[in-house]
Design a protein around this motif. Structure first.
Motif, PDB file in Angstrom:
ATOM      1  N   GLU A 111       0.829  -1.205   0.000  1.00 47.53           N
ATOM      2  CA  GLU A 111       0.000   0.000   0.000  1.00 47.53           C
ATOM      3  C   GLU A 111       0.862   1.254   0.000  1.00 47.53           C
ATOM      4  O   GLU A 111       0.646   2.180  -0.790  1.00 47.53           O
ATOM      5  CB  GLU A 111      -0.927  -0.008   1.221  1.00 47.53           C
ATOM      6  N   ALA A 112       1.873   1.295   0.876  1.00 47.14           N
ATOM      7  CA  ALA A 112       2.759   2.452   0.955  1.00 47.14           C
ATOM      8  C   ALA A 112       3.641   2.560  -0.285  1.00 47.14           C
ATOM      9  O   ALA A 112       3.926   3.664  -0.767  1.00 47.14           O
ATOM     10  CB  ALA A 112       3.624   2.354   2.208  1.00 47.14           C
ATOM     11  N   LEU A 113       4.070   1.429  -0.803  1.00 48.21           N
ATOM     12  CA  LEU A 113       4.901   1.420  -2.013  1.00 48.21           C
ATOM     13  C   LEU A 113       4.164   2.083  -3.174  1.00 48.21           C
ATOM     14  O   LEU A 113       4.722   2.931  -3.904  1.00 48.21           O
ATOM     15  CB  LEU A 113       5.269  -0.021  -2.346  1.00 48.21           C
ATOM     16  N   LEU A 114       2.906   1.732  -3.347  1.00 40.51           N
ATOM     17  CA  LEU A 114       2.116   2.312  -4.440  1.00 40.51           C
ATOM     18  C   LEU A 114       1.822   3.788  -4.180  1.00 40.51           C
ATOM     19  O   LEU A 114       1.802   4.597  -5.118  1.00 40.51           O
ATOM     20  CB  LEU A 114       0.820   1.520  -4.605  1.00 40.51           C
ATOM     21  N   GLU A 115       1.591   4.145  -2.927  1.00 48.38           N
ATOM     22  CA  GLU A 115       1.375   5.564  -2.595  1.00 48.38           C
ATOM     23  C   GLU A 115       2.607   6.383  -2.948  1.00 48.38           C
ATOM     24  O   GLU A 115       2.498   7.479  -3.516  1.00 48.38           O
ATOM     25  CB  GLU A 115       1.060   5.706  -1.107  1.00 48.38           C
ATOM     26  N   ARG A 116       3.785   5.886  -2.622  1.00 44.57           N
ATOM     27  CA  ARG A 116       5.020   6.609  -2.911  1.00 44.57           C
ATOM     28  C   ARG A 116       5.248   6.723  -4.416  1.00 44.57           C
ATOM     29  O   ARG A 116       5.766   7.725  -4.909  1.00 44.57           O
ATOM     30  CB  ARG A 116       6.204   5.912  -2.223  1.00 44.57           C
ATOM     31  N   TRP A 117       4.874   5.688  -5.160  1.00 44.52           N
ATOM     32  CA  TRP A 117       4.995   5.737  -6.620  1.00 44.52           C
ATOM     33  C   TRP A 117       4.096   6.837  -7.189  1.00 44.52           C
ATOM     34  O   TRP A 117       4.523   7.624  -8.038  1.00 44.52           O
ATOM     35  CB  TRP A 117       4.629   4.373  -7.212  1.00 44.52           C
TER      36      TRP A 117
END
Length: 430
Positions: A274-280
């Motif tokens: 979830e955080a990985l996609l938010e940062r992307w």
């Protein structure tokens, strides 16, 4: 006292002998009576008695024969797969999955429902579990009485209350001391004799991989669950059944990003899917419109590691490389703390990221880990696929069933009040 030896009764010894035979047949069978003796450490007489009991009860059955040295062929034995059923439940971040298994953990039926409930509404999730249990039993045929137990993997910390049973503290999903076991027990349709076993999802994944997957044969290991968030199960000589650790909420950056749990700088705020996609997206990435987390992660990986002669998307690649370093540092903490022989990465996101990403993660471990334990650990992917949490959940009642020597759990008798309490009740002011 007569009938006891070293504090154990004859009943205890018989149960332990039955458990030893069942476990050996389950994990290493089919086996003959002749080989069961050395494998379990029991005498030939004990093996004969235990096997005769288990065969008479239908828990053990013949499974062919094998030639012996100069004598008659030896009959092979195995645990009868149809003598009971197990239910495994995975309460994930985005869906609830319920599976029904036989004793060999062959899948008999499956139900999966997306979680569209904001904040994992407790009543809604409990309803999905109850309905899923009813559906899988109905789909496979048979009765509720055939179910030995229900295992459930959940996000968060699971505490035990003497009256309420398993209580879930799932801060990231908004659960504050949710008495999930008593809620299911009070509103479900299973007989009171069917026990519930509720534990952290990383623990159930870890048990599955240690029993049947890439951790088999390892004494000290860490199994990482990498999904929307991240967690881990640590297996050591002192905790052979494994214990869940809230690895995702280890602080990796002081005053860092806000995590779903509310704290600052957690590993999960940088490395969970979830955080990985938010940062992307914050960096300018554009996942396909309307895609779920799995679809968005697929798109990100495709952009960072394109096939053919296409150029890599520098934004997606940079975010993944930074994430690899965070995970490398996080795994280094596990290495320094627990000195495992093996680290296994599972969960839908971990398996989707795959070996290529894992190699990038390993590249950072020498920077953050102590050299001695780092040189002795191997890191790889789990073998049981993205649905391993439900398999692991089903092993919880299976392990209890074996520990009881293949006998079902009996309802706990209502304890009588101590004599002093009864005697002094009349003195209590009204």
């Amino acid at each position: 006292m007569a009938g006891q030896r070293n504090g154990r009764t004859v009943h205890d010894l018989r149960r332990e002998n039955r458990a030893a035979v069942l476990r050996r047949l389950y994990f290493d069978g089919p086996m003959s009576r002749f080989t069961l003796g050395p494998a379990t450490g029991l005498s030939s007489g004990s093996i004969s008695n235990v096997v005769a009991e288990l065969v008479a009860e239908g828990l053990v059955e013949e499974a062919g024969s094998v030639e012996s040295d100069g004598g008659r062929p030896r009959t092979l034995l195995r645990v009868a797969p149809d003598r009971g059923r197990l239910i495994g439940v995975d309460v994930g971040e985005t869906r609830v999955r319920v599976e029904l298994f036989d004793l060999s953990l062959s899948e008999l039926a499956r139900v999966e429902r997306p979680l569209t409930l904001k904040g994992h509404d407790v009543e809604g999730v409990a309803g999905l579990i109850r309905d899923g249990i009813t559906e899988v039993i109905g789909a496979a045929g048979g009765s509720d009485d055939a179910v030995i137990g229900v295992g459930i993997g959940v996000p968060g910390i699971v505490a035990r209350d003497p009256e309420l049973g398993a209580v879930v503290h799932g801060q990231t999903i908004g659960w504050d001391a949710v008495p999930l076991e008593s809620l299911l027990r009070d509103t479900g349709q299973l007989p009171d004799s069917v026990p519930y076993f509720i534990d952290n999802g990383a623990k159930t994944l870890g048990q599955a991989e240690m029993w049947f997957g890439a951790g088999r044969g390892t004494r000290n290991a860490v199994v990482v669950l990498f999904g929307s968030g991240v967690g881990a199960c640590v297996v050591t000589e002192d905790a052979k059944q494994g214990r869940a650790v809230e690895w995702g909420h280890l602080t990796v950056r002081v005053r860092g990003r806000r995590c779903r749990c509310g704290a600052l700088g957690c590993l999960e705020a940088y490395a969970g899917a979830e955080a990985l996609l938010e940062r992307w997206q914050e960096a300018g990435g554009r996942p396909p419109r309307g895609s779920d987390e799995e679809g968005a992660l697929t798109a990100m990986l495709g952009a960072a590691y394109p096939e053919g002669d296409h150029a890599a998307d520098p934004t997606a690649l940079a975010v993944l490389e930074e994430t690899a370093e965070y995970l490398g540092a996080g795994l280094s903490d596990l290495i320094n703390l627990f000195q495992p022989e093996r680290i296994l990465v599972g969960g839908w996101a971990g398996l989707q990221l795959g070996q290529r990403f894992l190699t990038a993660v390993e590249h950072h471990i020498p920077t953050y880990a102590l050299a001695y334990p780092a040189d002795r650990v191997t890191i790889g992917l789990g073998r049981l696929g993205p649905d391993a949490v439900t398999v692991g959940a089903a092993t919880l009642p299976l392990a209890d069933f074996f520990a009881r020597g293949g006998r079902r759990a009996a309802p706990a008798p209502e304890a009588a009040a101590p004599a002093w309490q009864t005697a002094l009740e009349g003195r209590t002011p009204k």
